[in-house]
Every structure is written in C-alpha cells, then in structure tokens.
Design an enzyme around this catalytic site. Structure first.
Site, PDB file in Angstrom:
ATOM      1  CG  ASP A 266      -1.965   0.715   1.127  1.00  0.00           C
ATOM      2  OD1 ASP A 266      -2.189   1.433  -0.200  1.00  0.00           O
ATOM      3  OD2 ASP A 266      -3.313   0.618   1.810  1.00  0.00           O
ATOM      4  CG  ASN A 267       0.742   5.958  -1.154  1.00  0.00           C
ATOM      5  OD1 ASN A 267       1.972   6.022  -1.621  1.00  0.00           O
ATOM      6  ND2 ASN A 267       0.000   6.979  -0.744  1.00  0.00           N
TER       7      ASN A 267
END
Length: 728
Positions: A266-267
C-alpha cells in the site's frame, strides 16, 4: 546460485498451476503450457537484467527498462469505475460505490461492472488495478472507508469480491486478455479491525476472528477467482506490521492459500516500517524487512523523480552490501515479469493516449451504471405508503437539502460519487433527475436549506417556504467526500452540521416528507427514523444517481436493495453488527441499562412497495452425515399488487459445538423478481462449506449435532423461518 533459484521458481510456478487445476474448471492444458513458456521467458530475461533494471520493476519506474524492451504496467483504481491515480482525464463511467453495489445482493451485476471497467482501463492503457476492497466492515462506521466495502459479512463480501475479480480479470481463455486487467485484492488482512475507527489504526484480534471474519474473502479471491495481485493493509496485526509479517504474507497467503501472484505494497508502506511503526531505524532496514516478507512491488503514489531515485538507491545500496538478498530481488522481479507476460504487454505496442480528447466511457456502460443504481436503492421506511408518489395527484413538489444538487466537480470529481471516483462526462443530481422525470407536469420548488459543512441556518426560511408551497417534500441529506471516505474518520455519526435541524424544520410544516440519504456510512438518524414517514437509503449511486432516485420516488422502480451494514442507534452501540456471539440470554444481563441494544436498521433489511410471504423451509434430507450434503428450499410469494424484487437470505448456526460461534452466519442468498401473486421456489445447498466450524485446532470440520437453518428477508429473528438439520 541464481540459476538454481530460477529453476526452483519455475518449478514452483508449475506446481502452483498444477495444484489449482483440480480447484478450477477454467484451467486447461493450453494455459498450463502457456505458464511453462512464460516461466522460460522470465528466466531468460532475468539473466540479462541489471540490478537497476530489476529494482525498476519493483518500484514501478515507467521509463527505466527500455534497454530490454520491458513494458510498463500502468496502474489505476477500479473500485466503482476507473480512476487513474495520477490523472483525471478519460471521462470514465462511474458506477455505484462498493457499499451500494453490495446492496444489490446480485454478484452478476458486480461482475459485469468490473468487466466494463476493464475495457475502459485498457482504453487508457491501464493493466493493473488496485481493486477490489475485500475488507469486512467490523461494525464500526466511524471508519471513513465503510463505503469502499461490500458490507459486514464475510460470505457476502466473498461472493461480491469473486464476481468483481472474475469480471476485471476474465475467466478461462479470456483471463488477462486484451479486454481484461489484473485485479488487486486489498487490504490483507483485518484492516477495519481497529480500536478507534481510525484508518490505519493498529489491530489486535484473535487468530479465530481473523480466520472466521476477515480471511474468507481473500481465500475465495485466491482459490476461486485466482486474483493476480494482493495488497497488504497499512496496519499491524497483533504488533507485527503487515508489510513485514511473514506469517501473514508467506505462511498464510502463499503457503496455505496458494497465492502465486505478486504482492504490491500500500502507498509507501515499506517506508512506514520506519516512519509509522518505528520498527526499523533506516529506510534500508525497512527495505530488507519488506523484501524478506515477500513484498514484490513498492507502491509510492505521486512519487517525484527525486523520491523515485532515492527509493531505488536505497534498495541498490542495500543489495550491494548484502548480495545474499539478491534472491529476494529475483523472486519479486520474476513475479512482476510473469504478470506482464500474462497480460500480453510484451506483444503489444505502448498505447498513446490523447489526454485532451480521450473518452474511455461508453454509452452502454453509462446505461448499465443506471441499471445498477436502480437495484441498489433500499427502502428503510414507508409509513402509510407515502411512496411511491403519484404524479397525477400532486401539483407541486419541494426538493430540499444540501445533497439535492451538485453541478460542479469538486477537486477532480463530484463530491456525491464517493471515494476513488473517476470524472464522468456528467452527473445527474436528485434535483435534475426529478425535474427531468416530471417534465413540467409538476412544479418543482427547490431550496438548498443549508450547506453540508456549515452551521448556518440562513437558508432554512427558503426551505420551509418551499415546503409550505408544495404538496410533498423530497429532503436530500447525508454526507459526501468531505464527511467520509479515506482519511475522513469521525467520532460521531450524526448528520453533519445543521442537517438534522433542517429535517426538524421541514417536518414541522406538516407536509409529507421523503428523506433521501446520500452517504457513505451508516448514520445515527434516530429523529428521521422516528418522525419521517418514508426513508430511502441510496448511498452513492454513481453518475446516474438522480435518474435512479427519481424512478424510485415515482414508482417506476420498486426498491429491492438490502442493507449490508447495520445502522447503530448511537456511537455507544459500536460495534454494531449482526455477527454476535451468545451472551446472558434471558437473564436481563447482556443489555444496555437505559437504551435499546438492537440496531436501528439491521443487516439484510430492506422494504418494498409490495409484500412477500415465506413458507416454512423444507430440507431435502433432514439428516446427513458429516461428509454429506442436502439442500433447503423455501417458497416465496408476492402478496402485494406490484412487481418487486426480494433478496432471500439463508443463515446457519451450529447449535452445540466444541467452540463458540456467532449466533448465525449468512451462508446463502438469492435476489428474485416476483409479479403480483407469483410464487417461486428458492433452494440453497447445505454441505461442508455451509456447515463447517473452526475447531480448537483451527481446522475446518463439520461436527455432528443439530444445526438451525434460518431463511427469510433479513437477519432479524422475526423475519426468519427456521428448520432443524441433524448431522451424524
């Protein structure tokens, strides 16, 4: 050493494909042969790649691998239509948000939506999408991302998730072809299980809860839909951040579930092992932890050239100092290259996108978004049959509320579409939908009343005046991207600002009022539930919202959606979910002292403009063995005067078992359409998948004993008819 690893990798790929053959009817000899050929190509290509080029694959560095002709795998979001992470061009179709899509209780709709989204993605050169969201909402709507989920039940989320993945990726020979893309199941795993309703908050839970509630949708995504990518959640699991958790990413995801795709962070979450979790002291240590846990691709949204360069150098310096880590780099690069070959990217010319003129959306897709929207609407209350309105019996209609109209995109899209929405060519508001629907036959008196984020009541007088001049009122309230969504968690669930005061003011006019909720999470709407005769929950219905809502208001659509999340009466009730274990039954304990314990509106609930009756369920065999199966059948009759849809729901409870269980769990559902007076039989299978329990050794088994099988229109006990099944 490297050659030995690559040979083992190819063998692992082939073994994985072979083992899945028995579980999937879509696997063929030709696809197995294709896997062999791809594995050989990957081995050859990796032998030619430099360390910089391998790292470029892992960090999504678009232009870095021209030397060997390695194509870029462009990414986007596809939660309810395509949204490009770094671009807003494309005029993409925006479908109902995930919570609304789930409310249709019709997986085939989600499958078709995803297949259309894949076509639009390919039009814009996108081949990898960060969807679907398979998070099971744990009963805490303070959490802003409720709208991104299909609901609070693991079985329902599993069915919707599998349908979405099959639509996006394709099935059989169509899987990953030129009309499909790679899906990403997220957020692995248990992401909504946090202590304060805060996005990314830490999660502490038993392994039993993890396996009973949060893991099933991912298991289905892998074993049934063969999802190509998985994204871990931001949070930790019992103190171990997901992005370094080898038990989750290796032991469970890869070894137990058999996942053979690639894992994308995820980011910026690999870096957050240092900056958020404070596990590692340097970016280099974070990189090592992520690598060893099996994170293949590091997503950094909006990364600058400097950040990209820094990120690459961190990995490069780390590997140079510790060559033993090269095996992890090769493994990750192999998985990513395998995905690119499966997508056919090596055989296709890069797509040139005219950002000024491109139009990815199609009229047929927009029409389907409209059809989905109509099926997602939920009728929560309809006292004295206030709805539908008869256009021939009213001369004027007031349309009031902060969510009644929106004519300008807010920061790249409309605020009433929900999170991760692309920019559609148009959006139809409730005011526009009603105006178009009535076509001058009824006078429309519009007044905003108040702003969503304001405490000002200056507009109340105009709203009250509009109501008094009208025969009936459509009052549109709720939330928006500004009051919900990712990063917009709340400490209370009341209508934001002065909206509830506006509802009270309009109610006091004495006019018939229909409240239309446009929102992304359950709200504590006690005043509305107690005082307003008709309530429609519409969530975010997509670009054709107003058209679908107008159809429901005037009866061209009979609402047939059902809630997939429970509505609490107050924040103090949280978590509010039908998934409850036994407590002090019948003793007076286990209740709140001065307030109702039950939800305001329960899971599975939804009314209709017609009525339905259910027969007593019948079992094909009232007694089966632990390895046997049977089916339960119920007859449903439309006892009203309108055609309508009903969602038939089956819940199962193992009455006495070796471990504690939830009071009931959804194990089957089917949406049917019935004409007035029509009766249909609906049957559900009862076998291992529906009857198993996790025993004390965490193994799925069917234990001998009695099972209560409940079939009806919602999770409420009064809405369910029961039959007992004996398992020997």
């Amino acid at each position: 050493m490297k050659k030995i690893f690559l040979t083992c990798f190819i063998a692992a790929v082939l073994f994985s494909c072979d083992s899945k053959k028995s579980d999937s009817t879509t696997t063929s000899k030709s696809s197995n042969q294709e896997d062999v050929e791809i594995a050989e190509k990957v081995e050859e290509l990796i032998s030619k790649m430099t360390l910089d080029e391998k790292i470029a694959e892992m960090t999504q560095d678009a232009p870095a691998n021209d030397r060997l002709g390695i194509p870029y795998m462009k990414y986007g979001e596809a939660l309810h239509g395509l949204w490009l992470v770094l671009d807003y061009y494309g005029n993409t179709t925006v479908y109902p948000q995930a919570i609304a899509a789930g409310s249709t209780w019709e997986p085939e709709l989600i499958k078709k939506m995803a297949s259309q989204t894949a076509l639009e993605a390919r039009t814009l050169g996108v081949t990898h999408c960060y969807s679907p969201n398979l998070d099971v909402i744990s009963g805490d709507p303070r959490y802003g991302r409720v709208e991104e989920s299909y609901g609070e039940d693991p079985y329902l989320v599993s069915r919707m998730g599998v349908a979405f993945i099959q639509g996006l990726q394709g099935i059989g020979d169509e899987r990953f072809d030129e009309n499909h893309v790679i899906a990403t199941a997220k957020h692995f795993v248990g992401y909504p299980e946090n202590r304060r309703g805060i996005n990314g908050g830490f999660s502490d839970m038993s392994e039993r809860r993890l396996r009973e509630v949060y893991l099933p949708p991912f298991e289905a995504a892998i074993k049934e839909a063969q999802v190509g990518s998985v994204m871990p959640g931001h949070q930790d699991y019992n103190g171990i951040p997901n992005h370094m958790n080898t038990w989750l990413l290796k032991d469970i995801l890869r070894d137990e579930l058999g996942f053979d795709g690639f894992i994308v962070s995820d980011n910026n979450d690999v870096a957050r092992l240092e900056t958020m979790h404070f596990i590692s002291e340097t970016r280099a240590e974070s990189a090592i932890l992520g690598l060893k846990a099996g994170v293949d691709m590091d997503l950094v949204i909006g990364k600058s050239v400097e950040l990209s360069s820094y990120h690459t150098n961190v990995l490069k310096d780390t590997i140079t100092k510790n060559p033993e880590l090269m095996k992890y780099i090769d493994k990750a690069t192999s998985r990513i290259l395998t995905a690119k070959y499966k997508l056919g990217l090596f055989d296709a010319e890069p797509k040139e996108i005219d950002t000024k003129n491109v139009n990815a959306g199609r009229e047929e897709h927009q029409e389907f978004a409209y059809e989905m929207a109509k099926k997602a609407i939920i009728l929560l209350k309809n006292e004295n049959n206030t709805l539908p309105l008869d256009m021939s019996k009213i001369k004027s209609l007031a349309v009031i509320g902060p969510n009644a109209h929106e004519d300008q995109p807010d920061k790249g899209t409309y605020s009433l579409l929900g999170g991760y929405s692309g920019l559609p060519p148009f959006y139809t508001s409730v005011l526009e939908g009603i105006t178009n629907k009535t076509n001058g036959k009824i006078k429309i008196n519009y007044a905003k009343g108040c702003d969503l984020l304001s405490d000002s009541k200056a507009g109340f007088s105009d709203a009250v005046s509009a109501a008094k001049q009208s025969d009936a009122v459509v009052l549109v309230v709720g939330g928006s991207r500004r009051t919900g969504g990712e990063g917009v968690d709340r400490s209370d669930l009341d209508l934001f600002g002065v909206q509830n005061d506006l509802v009270e003011a309009i109610h006091k006019t004495g006019k018939p009022v229909i409240v239309v909720l446009i929102n992304g999470r359950p709200l504590t709407i006690n005043y509305i539930a107690d005082n307003i005769p008709s309530i429609l929950e519409t969530w975010y219905l997509g670009m054709r919202s107003g058209d679908a809502i107008a159809d429901a208001i005037f009866g061209d659509v009979n609402p047939g959606g059902k809630l997939t999340v429970s509505f609490p009466r107050s924040v103090g009730q949280i978590p509010t979910t039908y998934l409850e274990r036994p407590d002090f039954i019948g003793s007076g304990k286990g209740l709140y002292a001065f307030t109702d314990k039950t939800p305001l509106f329960p899971f599975g609930f939804g009314l209709s403009y017609t009525t339905f009756s259910y027969s007593v369920p019948k079992l094909e065999n009232p007694s089966i063995t632990t390895d046997g199966s049977t089916k339960v059948t119920v007859e449903v009759t439309n006892t009203g005067e309108r055609e309508g849809d009903e969602v038939v729901q089956m819940y199962v409870r193992d009455d006495f078992a070796s471990v504690g269980r939830y009071l009931k769990m959804l194990k089957g559902f089917e949406r049917i359409t019935l004409k007035p007076g029509e009766t249909k039989k609906v049957s559900f299978k009862l076998g291992f998948d529906e009857l198993n329990v996790l025993n004390q050794e965490m193994k799925k088994v069917v234990e001998p004993g009695t099972f209560t099988i409940s079939v009806g229109s919602s999770s409420l006990e009064k809405d369910l008819n029961k039959v007992s099944l004996r398992v020997n």
